[in-house]
Enzyme design. Structure first.
Site, PDB file in Angstrom:
ATOM      1  N   ASN A 198      13.001  -4.108   1.894  1.00  0.00           N
ATOM      2  CA  ASN A 198      11.771  -3.507   2.257  1.00  0.00           C
ATOM      3  C   ASN A 198      10.683  -4.547   1.933  1.00  0.00           C
ATOM      4  O   ASN A 198      10.357  -4.862   0.762  1.00  0.00           O
ATOM      5  CB  ASN A 198      11.564  -2.256   1.575  1.00  0.00           C
ATOM      6  CG  ASN A 198      10.230  -1.484   2.079  1.00  0.00           C
ATOM      7  OD1 ASN A 198       9.513  -2.147   2.764  1.00  0.00           O
ATOM      8  ND2 ASN A 198       9.923  -0.640   1.390  1.00  0.00           N
ATOM      9  N   LYS A 249       7.570  -4.479   2.844  1.00  0.00           N
ATOM     10  CA  LYS A 249       6.283  -3.697   2.644  1.00  0.00           C
ATOM     11  C   LYS A 249       5.434  -4.343   3.702  1.00  0.00           C
ATOM     12  O   LYS A 249       5.708  -5.058   4.624  1.00  0.00           O
ATOM     13  CB  LYS A 249       5.930  -3.859   1.204  1.00  0.00           C
ATOM     14  CG  LYS A 249       7.164  -3.168   0.381  1.00  0.00           C
ATOM     15  CD  LYS A 249       6.546  -2.775  -1.025  1.00  0.00           C
ATOM     16  CE  LYS A 249       7.901  -2.033  -1.704  1.00  0.00           C
ATOM     17  NZ  LYS A 249       7.562  -1.636  -3.079  1.00  0.00           N
ATOM     18  N   HIS A 309       9.162   6.956   1.443  1.00  0.00           N
ATOM     19  CA  HIS A 309       8.724   5.953   0.557  1.00  0.00           C
ATOM     20  C   HIS A 309       7.713   6.474  -0.242  1.00  0.00           C
ATOM     21  O   HIS A 309       6.569   7.178   0.060  1.00  0.00           O
ATOM     22  CB  HIS A 309       8.284   4.432   1.030  1.00  0.00           C
ATOM     23  CG  HIS A 309       8.483   3.421   0.042  1.00  0.00           C
ATOM     24  ND1 HIS A 309       7.281   3.196  -0.856  1.00  0.00           N
ATOM     25  CD2 HIS A 309       9.491   2.599  -0.428  1.00  0.00           C
ATOM     26  CE1 HIS A 309       7.619   2.288  -1.780  1.00  0.00           C
ATOM     27  NE2 HIS A 309       9.347   1.843  -1.236  1.00  0.00           N
ATOM     28  N   GLU A 317       5.222   4.981  -1.577  1.00  0.00           N
ATOM     29  CA  GLU A 317       3.934   4.496  -1.239  1.00  0.00           C
ATOM     30  C   GLU A 317       3.268   5.283  -0.066  1.00  0.00           C
ATOM     31  O   GLU A 317       2.217   5.625  -0.051  1.00  0.00           O
ATOM     32  CB  GLU A 317       3.947   3.068  -0.951  1.00  0.00           C
ATOM     33  CG  GLU A 317       4.097   2.015  -2.115  1.00  0.00           C
ATOM     34  CD  GLU A 317       4.779   0.985  -2.046  1.00  0.00           C
ATOM     35  OE1 GLU A 317       5.056   0.345  -0.929  1.00  0.00           O
ATOM     36  OE2 GLU A 317       5.423   0.536  -3.119  1.00  0.00           O
ATOM     37  N   GLU A 370      14.390   5.931  -5.734  1.00  0.00           N
ATOM     38  CA  GLU A 370      13.211   4.900  -6.339  1.00  0.00           C
ATOM     39  C   GLU A 370      12.254   5.523  -7.392  1.00  0.00           C
ATOM     40  O   GLU A 370      11.178   6.237  -6.839  1.00  0.00           O
ATOM     41  CB  GLU A 370      12.704   4.446  -4.889  1.00  0.00           C
ATOM     42  CG  GLU A 370      13.522   3.618  -3.997  1.00  0.00           C
ATOM     43  CD  GLU A 370      12.759   2.527  -3.196  1.00  0.00           C
ATOM     44  OE1 GLU A 370      13.239   1.432  -3.456  1.00  0.00           O
ATOM     45  OE2 GLU A 370      11.496   2.923  -2.701  1.00  0.00           O
ATOM     46  N   GLY A 428       7.889  -2.139  -8.332  1.00  0.00           N
ATOM     47  CA  GLY A 428       6.874  -3.227  -8.472  1.00  0.00           C
ATOM     48  C   GLY A 428       6.666  -3.346  -9.738  1.00  0.00           C
ATOM     49  O   GLY A 428       5.424  -4.069 -10.028  1.00  0.00           O
ATOM     50  N   SER A 430      12.167  -2.626  -8.946  1.00  0.00           N
ATOM     51  CA  SER A 430      12.410  -3.675  -9.737  1.00  0.00           C
ATOM     52  C   SER A 430      14.055  -4.391  -9.565  1.00  0.00           C
ATOM     53  O   SER A 430      14.395  -5.047 -10.761  1.00  0.00           O
ATOM     54  CB  SER A 430      12.025  -3.547 -10.889  1.00  0.00           C
ATOM     55  OG  SER A 430      10.600  -3.252 -10.852  1.00  0.00           O
TER      56      SER A 430
HETATM   57  P1  13P Z   1      10.291  -3.475  -5.765  1.00  0.00           P
HETATM   58  O1  13P Z   1      11.890  -4.027  -5.745  1.00  0.00           O
HETATM   59  O2  13P Z   1       9.520  -4.546  -5.631  1.00  0.00           O
HETATM   60  O3  13P Z   1      10.241  -2.765  -7.236  1.00  0.00           O
HETATM   61  O4  13P Z   1      10.124  -2.383  -4.749  1.00  0.00           O
HETATM   62  C1  13P Z   1      11.214  -1.229  -4.767  1.00  0.00           C
HETATM   63  C2  13P Z   1      10.748  -0.586  -3.389  1.00  0.00           C
HETATM   64  O5  13P Z   1       9.745   0.109  -3.279  1.00  0.00           O
HETATM   65  C3  13P Z   1      11.664  -0.668  -2.201  1.00  0.00           C
HETATM   66  O6  13P Z   1      11.452   0.139  -1.410  1.00  0.00           O
END
Ligand code: 13P
Length: 247
Positions: A9, A11, A94, A96, A164, A170, A210
């Site tokens: 992803n 983002k 997601h 976010e 997740e 993150g 992560s």
């Molecule tokens: P990170 O791997 O940067 O923690 O993000 C995970 C994520 O949100 C994947 O969709």
């Protein structure tokens, strides 16, 4: 056996130049496509280019889509339009999208239903916040998120569930293999009672939060962890090592 699944992803990252670098890295990787499925998810404006330049054994996912086919929805993209561009996957729900863009579980469910009807496969995300975990509500939260989908979608064969935990996204604070395995196992049991035995046996449940080249191995060997949804590390050369953790 469930085929290992690794999603990258990206983002809201990537200039045209950075995307060229990512593409040439991805196209140089060799992995056994009969054992691992790899899908990357650039921002929407890059989807078409990435699809046309990427090796066919790697899939491409949008990061969102709308629940309607077309019409007066300024700023949105439909699953039909993804399909028209050869985009076979979409990430939905997601954290976010849920927290920053106010998507409820019902909205995520409507999007999931529509994408599947159109033939776009869904990486369906779920996960609890730190507060919810500390309050002992992890399963309750995750099941509520998934239940909104199971209420209106009966066939889960084109859904990959991504667990997740919000506190791990993150933050560098990866769930321990046991923490992740515990929730994955609960989700698998939930699928058995709420969807079907087939869905429980066959649905890939992947972990995100992560994940990196150093921690992927200990996670991937857990019985109910069928792969990863990778954020930050999917933009780095170590994404190759995460893909290779199926072996
Ligand atoms: P990170 O791997 O940067 O923690 O993000 C995970 C994520 O949100 C994947 O969709």
């Amino acid at each position: 056996a469930r085929k290992f699944f690794v999603g990258g992803n990206w983002k809201m990252n990537g200039s045209t130049a950075q995307v060229e670098t990512l593409l040439s890295n991805l196209n140089s990787y060799s992995f056994d496509a009969s054992k691992a499925e790899v899908v990357v998810s650039p921002v929407s404006i890059h989807l078409s280019h990435v699809r046309s330049k990427l090796n066919k054994e790697i899939g491409v996912a949008a990061q969102n889509c709308h629940s309607k086919s077309s019409g007066a929805y300024t700023g949105e993209i439909s699953a039909e339009q993804l399909k028209d561009f050869g985009i076979d996957w979409v990430i939905l729900g997601h954290s976010e999208r849920r927290s920053l863009f106010h998507e409820t579980s019902e909205i995520v469910a409507e999007k999931t239903k529509h994408a599947l009807e159109v033939g776009v496969k869904v990486i369906l995300c779920c996960g609890e916040s730190e507060q919810e975990r500390e309050a002992g509500k992890t399963e309750e939260v995750v099941f509520q998120q998934l239940k909104a989908v199971s209420n209106i979608v009966k066939d889960w064969s084109n859904i990959v569930v991504a667990y997740e935990p919000v506190w791990a996204i993150g933050t560098g604070k990866v769930a321990t293999p046991q923490q992740a395995q515990d929730v994955h196992s609960e989700i698998r049991k939930w699928l058995k009672t709420e969807v079907s035995e087939k869905a429980s046996n066959e649905t890939r449940i992947i972990y995100g939060g992560s994940v990196n080249g150093a921690n992927c191995e200990s996670l991937s060997t857990q019985a109910d962890i069928d792969g990863f949804l990778v954020g930050g590390a999917s933009l780095k050369p170590e994404f190759k090592d995460i893909i290779a953790s199926y072996t």
